[in-house]
Design an enzyme around this catalytic site. Structure first.
Site, short mmCIF file in Angstrom:
data_model
loop_
_atom_site.label_atom_id
_atom_site.label_comp_id
_atom_site.label_asym_id
_atom_site.label_seq_id
_atom_site.Cartn_x
_atom_site.Cartn_y
_atom_site.Cartn_z
CB SER A 141 38.65 29.74 -37.41
OG SER A 141 37.47 30.49 -37.68
CE1 TYR A 154 35.68 27.25 -33.35
CE2 TYR A 154 35.92 29.38 -34.41
CZ TYR A 154 35.87 28.00 -34.49
OH TYR A 154 36.00 27.39 -35.71
P1 NAD Z 1 32.38 19.00 -36.91
O1 NAD Z 1 31.53 19.26 -35.73
O2 NAD Z 1 31.78 18.50 -38.18
O3 NAD Z 1 33.56 18.00 -36.51
C1 NAD Z 1 34.25 18.12 -35.30
C2 NAD Z 1 35.12 16.90 -35.11
O4 NAD Z 1 35.83 17.04 -33.87
C3 NAD Z 1 34.32 15.60 -35.03
O5 NAD Z 1 35.05 14.59 -35.71
C4 NAD Z 1 34.30 15.30 -33.54
O6 NAD Z 1 34.21 13.92 -33.23
C5 NAD Z 1 35.66 15.86 -33.14
N1 NAD Z 1 35.79 16.12 -31.71
C6 NAD Z 1 35.04 16.94 -30.93
N2 NAD Z 1 35.44 16.86 -29.65
C7 NAD Z 1 36.50 16.01 -29.63
C8 NAD Z 1 37.35 15.51 -28.60
N3 NAD Z 1 37.21 15.89 -27.32
N4 NAD Z 1 38.31 14.63 -28.96
C9 NAD Z 1 38.44 14.21 -30.24
N5 NAD Z 1 37.68 14.67 -31.24
C10 NAD Z 1 36.71 15.54 -30.94
O7 NAD Z 1 33.17 20.37 -37.14
P2 NAD Z 1 33.89 21.02 -38.41
O8 NAD Z 1 33.08 22.18 -38.81
O9 NAD Z 1 34.28 20.01 -39.42
O10 NAD Z 1 35.19 21.60 -37.69
C11 NAD Z 1 36.49 21.07 -37.84
C12 NAD Z 1 37.52 22.14 -37.51
O11 NAD Z 1 37.38 23.22 -38.44
C13 NAD Z 1 37.35 22.74 -36.10
O12 NAD Z 1 38.62 22.98 -35.55
C14 NAD Z 1 36.64 24.05 -36.39
O13 NAD Z 1 36.90 25.01 -35.39
C15 NAD Z 1 37.28 24.43 -37.71
N6 NAD Z 1 36.49 25.40 -38.47
C16 NAD Z 1 35.23 25.12 -38.87
C17 NAD Z 1 34.52 26.07 -39.59
C18 NAD Z 1 33.12 25.83 -40.07
O14 NAD Z 1 32.49 26.78 -40.55
N7 NAD Z 1 32.58 24.61 -39.99
C19 NAD Z 1 35.11 27.30 -39.88
C20 NAD Z 1 36.40 27.55 -39.46
C21 NAD Z 1 37.10 26.59 -38.76
#
Ligand code: NAD
Length: 259
Positions: A141, A154
């Protein structure tokens, strides 16, 4: 390699992971989807991926449980013969001041966002080493490079992911395996939607103000990053021309960390 490649994308039932899984399937890779949902909730996504002519499976392996992570790798290897690509993407967020930060949220964020990538890497590397090819992409991130208040767990986990990425990249640098971190800015997924309300509460401002003055204020482009943009970078990192890119933490953040 001429045979069909195989990828595990953790946390791919939603958001960024689903976008990357779909992009990999579209380019002809077999994909193991993963998330916390029941298989019947993900069946439409799994079937859509197979419409690209590949095999897609789904495992609800819990990323907080190392034995389930190893089981997921065995399941993918049994189904597809090998695991060539891993995208360690599963992640959760919790927003609260440090003195009110719940212990269980700290433990869950470190387990899912950081330790799961360690266990997954440990499980897939022997196969990648034996085949002399592999791609590990860790979803860090912008918060793996800089901090914001109220996100102690985080930010700690994502900085840890960047460190893990660099260390493993050095260990396998001569073996045809690359290890990189992608560092997105804000993407409109359920993870971000959920934290808008919490951030409004923590800062005592409205939800509209959180989007305008906190989230997009951090991004000079004043636009959310899209899952397609992240999937494009992941695909490039999986290609053979990206063989010299390793140990990096690549921002896709609308200029956030340039400030
Ligand atoms: P999201 O909430 O849409 O998806 C999260 C996913 O993780 C889902 O598929 C969920 O089922 C899975 N998950 C959660 N707990 C779990 C567990 N215990 N075991 C297995 N799977 C599990 O989130 P997103 O925004 O798509 O985030 C995906 C990645 O990108 C994360 O690592 C997040 O930190 C990172 N990220 C997101 C953003 C953003 O702005 N959305 C920015 C930077 C980084």
């Amino acid at each position: 390699m001429t045979e069909r490649r195989t990828a595990i994308v953790t946390g791919s039932s939603s958001g960024i992971g689903l976008g990357i899984a779909e992009a990999l399937a579209r380019t002809g890779m077999n994909v193991m989807l993963n998330g916390i949902e029941r298989p019947e909730e993900i069946e439409n996504h799994r079937a859509r991926l197979e419409s690209y002519g590949v095999t897609a499976r789904y495992s609800p392996a819990d990323m907080t449980v190392p034995a389930e992570i190893h089981g997921l790798v065995e399941q993918a290897a049994d189904a597809f013969g090998a695991v060539d690509i891993v995208v360690n993407n599963a992640g959760i967020q919790h927003v609260a001041p440090i003195d009110e930060f719940p212990d269980d949220k700290w433990n869950a964020i470190i387990a899912i966002n950081l330790s799961a990538a360690f266990h997954m890497t440990k499980a897939v590397l022997p196969g990648m080493k034996s085949r002399g090819w592999g791609r590990i992409i860790n979803m860090a991130s912008a918060h793996g490079l800089v901090a914001s208040p109220y996100k102690a767990a985080y930010v700690a986990a994502k900085h840890g992911v960047v460190g893990l990425t660099k260390s493993v990249a050095l260990e396998v640098a001569e073996l045809g395996i690359t290890v990189n971190a992608i560092c997105p800015g804000y993407v409109q997924t359920p993870l971000v939607q959920d934290q808008i309300a919490d951030t409004a509460k923590a800062r005592g401002i409205s939800e509209d103000a959180v989007v305008r003055d906190v989230l997009l204020a951090a991004q000079p482009t004043k636009s959310f990053v899209t899952t397609d943009q992240l999937a494009g970078l992941a695909l490039f990192l999986c290609s053979d021309v990206a063989a010299s890119i390793t140990g990096t933490a690549l921002p896709v953040d609308g200029g956030w960390v340039a400030q």
